[in-house]
Design an enzyme around this catalytic site. Structure first.
Site, mmCIF file in Angstrom:
data_model
loop_
_atom_site.group_PDB
_atom_site.id
_atom_site.type_symbol
_atom_site.label_atom_id
_atom_site.label_comp_id
_atom_site.label_asym_id
_atom_site.label_seq_id
_atom_site.Cartn_x
_atom_site.Cartn_y
_atom_site.Cartn_z
ATOM 1 N N HIS A 136 63.644 68.391 104.712
ATOM 2 C CA HIS A 136 62.900 69.394 103.937
ATOM 3 C C HIS A 136 63.628 69.864 102.674
ATOM 4 O O HIS A 136 62.993 70.412 101.775
ATOM 5 C CB HIS A 136 62.620 70.636 104.786
ATOM 6 C CG HIS A 136 61.718 70.388 105.953
ATOM 7 N ND1 HIS A 136 60.479 69.800 105.810
ATOM 8 C CD2 HIS A 136 61.869 70.642 107.285
ATOM 9 C CE1 HIS A 136 59.912 69.706 107.009
ATOM 10 N NE2 HIS A 136 60.732 70.203 107.915
ATOM 11 N N ASP A 172 59.201 62.803 112.381
ATOM 12 C CA ASP A 172 59.342 64.217 112.727
ATOM 13 C C ASP A 172 57.965 64.887 112.745
ATOM 14 O O ASP A 172 57.064 64.497 112.002
ATOM 15 C CB ASP A 172 60.232 64.874 111.675
ATOM 16 C CG ASP A 172 60.754 66.240 112.085
ATOM 17 O OD1 ASP A 172 61.914 66.305 112.536
ATOM 18 O OD2 ASP A 172 60.002 67.226 111.936
ATOM 19 N N HIS A 174 57.160 67.559 111.522
ATOM 20 C CA HIS A 174 56.917 68.218 110.238
ATOM 21 C C HIS A 174 56.919 67.193 109.112
ATOM 22 O O HIS A 174 57.669 66.212 109.164
ATOM 23 C CB HIS A 174 57.998 69.267 109.976
ATOM 24 C CG HIS A 174 58.118 70.293 111.070
ATOM 25 N ND1 HIS A 174 58.979 70.139 112.135
ATOM 26 C CD2 HIS A 174 57.475 71.467 111.261
ATOM 27 C CE1 HIS A 174 58.860 71.185 112.946
ATOM 28 N NE2 HIS A 174 57.947 72.008 112.438
ATOM 29 N N ASP A 261 60.678 66.539 117.589
ATOM 30 C CA ASP A 261 60.006 67.830 117.781
ATOM 31 C C ASP A 261 58.493 67.675 117.948
ATOM 32 O O ASP A 261 57.791 68.661 118.123
ATOM 33 C CB ASP A 261 60.348 68.833 116.659
ATOM 34 C CG ASP A 261 60.305 68.234 115.274
ATOM 35 O OD1 ASP A 261 59.850 67.078 115.150
ATOM 36 O OD2 ASP A 261 60.725 68.907 114.316
#
Ligand code: ZN
Ligand code: ZN
Length: 611
Positions: A136, A172, A174, A261
């Protein structure tokens, strides 16, 4: 260092620690490494040495004043710099500063750099960097527990020193927004992110139309998936997009972010994968690395916040796949006891469910939405030829069989010599022909291009028409395809798609493209068919042609016009989103009125004048 794989992690990385009440804490590393040791799949000789990343490398991706702020905020004791500065650089809330964070972040980046360097140099084939994949972090801002973007830094360092194409696959939960942003206009780095849709989950981005910017358009690929997507839906999306994309992009290095995750038990996302799914994904990535990147693969650990059960097991499964070390049958009881867990369940993956529990309400709708997303992404990033060469598994055998035209041969006198035009080219013949390196379709190597053509010819839904020299060099081709099932095009009976008209750069004179297209779709056999062609500007060979998108579209439009096609407007989102995209159609004279009307009402939003 044993074998051809290594792990880029050691206890120093425990310094990357936002504290015991934070999801990203030192305990992650210890939980993971201790399981690898207990399972006897990690030895001291497996460690890849690494040091902190240098300024010169970090500055490939981050601004200097941000890096300086990281250093200042790292000092022990109460925060020195003002809160306004902390807010400006994102060093608040989830990314609150901690003493030594600068050194810890540099160490994470150093591990990833060492991993990519070793694999690119051929010293190692695969490296796993578990505390890495801080995807990120932005150019001048800490985001989502990520202080520096180690993957972007390491990739930027490689592509600068080594002219290479890198495929980055981010699993991931995200969206991998920071890595995407770092290479948004870079044609050498293709980023693919599968994630929970940003409608519900941080960071909110990762929509399908985030495709990149010229010259990197089409090299940012996003698969936003619905909450509660499980192993089946996730793997189906992966298979439908990642493999054909790799075949077309031909990367030299695979870098992956294997965040776990997305697990059903993870506290931070709503996806519903299992450890079995992560093991399958690791297998697919491993296969992809050997198939397309000569094995070169760096896997990073990424996110994952169920520290007791999921993260250590996910790391062990990934390391086992990558290193070839076999895990024992059960998770070692000593490790479970030391972690205060009961010895049951002691398996590496979830027990296979005997009976599929009743699907939750709305599951079908979510699965259908995922399928629509996958098909839209395929339309956006894969040209029709690659879609047919790499069909979605659900394509029914023979469902879209093309009309049984008679094989024909023709001739065209091009300025550079005579050409043989050949219809219904079988795969066996295509594999014997050579492909002119001047054919710059989406697939950029002649042997790869030939394989795609052969695969189309093998599919009942595809047909290849070629122009070759008397010596057997293919200098152009037209592919006629059955539209991909599940799309609006496929919903109309009797509709075929001209999936490609390609002519090698050295032969683009003397009307070769027009002659080839007219030969391929001679009006007579198609008179009860609707033929369409849709071109996305970024699929076109603009780079080689030196033309603007508008000028190129005009050339393509004329080629199609000469074969009886008309230019239309459409609201088909994957075409309508950009004005430079092309949509042409030829409605056969014997197409029944009702079908003609259905075509117009469903796909056409008015005719537009030839520019
Ligand atoms: Zn391998
Ligand atoms: Zn994540």
């Amino acid at each position: 260092m044993s074998g051809t794989s290594a792990i880029a992690a050691d206890e120093r990385l425990a310094a990357y620690d936002f504290g015991p009440d934070h999801p990203f804490q030192a305990g992650r590393l210890e939980a993971g490494l201790s399981l690898l040791r207990a399972a006897e799949v990690l030895e001291d000789g497996d460690r890849l040495p690494f040091g902190p990343a240098a300024d010169a490398d970090l500055e490939l991706v981050h601004d200097r004043d941000y890096l300086e702020a990281l250093t200042r905020f790292s000092a022990p004791g109460p925060q020195q710099p003002g809160p306004a500065e902390a807010v400006r650089f994102g060093l608040t809330g989830d990314n609150r500063p901690f003493p030594g964070m600068d050194g810890a972040a540099r160490l994470v980046a150093g591990a990833t750099i060492a991993a990519l360097d070793a694999v690119a140099a051929g010293d190692l084939t695969h490296v796993f960097a578990p505390v890495a994949g801080l995807h990120h972090a932005q150019r001048r801002r800490a985001v989502g527990f990520c202080l520096v973007n180690d993957v972007a830094v390491a990739i930027a360092r490689r592509t600068r020193a080594w002219p290479s194409r890198v495929l980055y696959v981010d699993l991931d939960a995200h969206h991998g927004d920071g890595v995407q942003a770092a290479f948004y206009d870079d044609s050498r780095v293709c980023t693919v992110s599968l994630h929970e849709t940003g409608r519900y989950l941080f960071p909110g981005s990762g929509e399908i139309h985030e495709l990149g910017r010229l010259p990197g358009i089409g090299r940012s690929v996003n698969l936003p998936l619905e909450p509660w997507t499980g192993d089946d839906g996730f793997l189906a999306a992966f298979d439908a997009v990642v493999e054909p994309l790799a075949a077309a992009f031909r990367p030299e290095l695979l870098v992956t972010q294997n965040g776990c995750d997305g697990h059903a038990d993870d506290p931070l996302s709503d996806l519903a994968l299992s450890l079995r799914g992560f093991r399958e994904l690791a297998r697919r990535l491993h296969r992809l690395a050997h198939r397309h990147c000569q094995g070169r693969w760096v896997a990073t650990g990424g996110g994952g916040y169920d520290l007791d059960r999921v993260v250590p097991r996910a790391w062990a499964l990934l390391w086992s796949e990558l290193s070839g070390r076999r895990l024992p049958a059960r998770v070692p009881a000593s490790w479970l006891a030391a972690r205060g867990q009961s010895s049951r369940p002691g398996g590496w993956v979830e027990p296979r469910r005997r009976r599929r529990s009743a699907a939750p309400a709305g599951a079908r709708e979510l699965a259908a939405r995922n399928q629509r997303t996958v098909r839209a992404v395929r339309r956006l990033v894969l040209p029709p030829t690659v879609r047919v060469a790499y069909p979605i598994a659900s394509r029914g055998g023979g469902a879209g069989r093309l009309p049984g035209w008679e094989p024909r041969a023709g001739e065209h006198q091009a300025p550079d010599g005579p050409l043989v035009l050949r219809d219904r080219c079988p795969a066996s013949l295509l594999r014997r022909l050579e492909v002119d390196p001047g054919i710059h379709a989406f697939v950029r190597a002649p042997e790869q291009e030939r394989e795609v053509l052969a695969r189309i010819a093998e599919e009942p839904a595809g047909e290849v028409v070629v122009a070759h020299t008397p010596e057997g060099l293919v200098v152009g081709y037209v592919a006629v395809l059955d539209p991909e099932p599940g799309t609006r095009f496929a919903s109309l009976p009797g509709l075929l798609e001209v999936g490609a008209v390609e002519v090698a750069t050295g032969w683009r004179r003397g009307g070769v493209a027009s002659a080839l297209l007219r030969f391929a779709v001679e009006p007579d056999p198609f008179e009860d068919l609707i033929l369409i062609a849709s071109g996305l500007a970024w699929h076109w060979d603009l780079e080689q042609s030196g033309l603007s998108a508008v000028a190129y579209r005009r050339v393509l439009g004329r080629v199609f016009e000469a074969a009886g096609f008309e230019l239309f407007r459409t609201d088909e989102p994957e075409i309508a989103y950009h004005a430079a995209n092309l949509f042409v159609a030829r409605v056969g004279t014997r197409v029944p009125t009702a079908r003609r009307a259905a075509f117009t009402s469903r796909l056409v939003r008015g005719q537009r004048p030839m520019p």
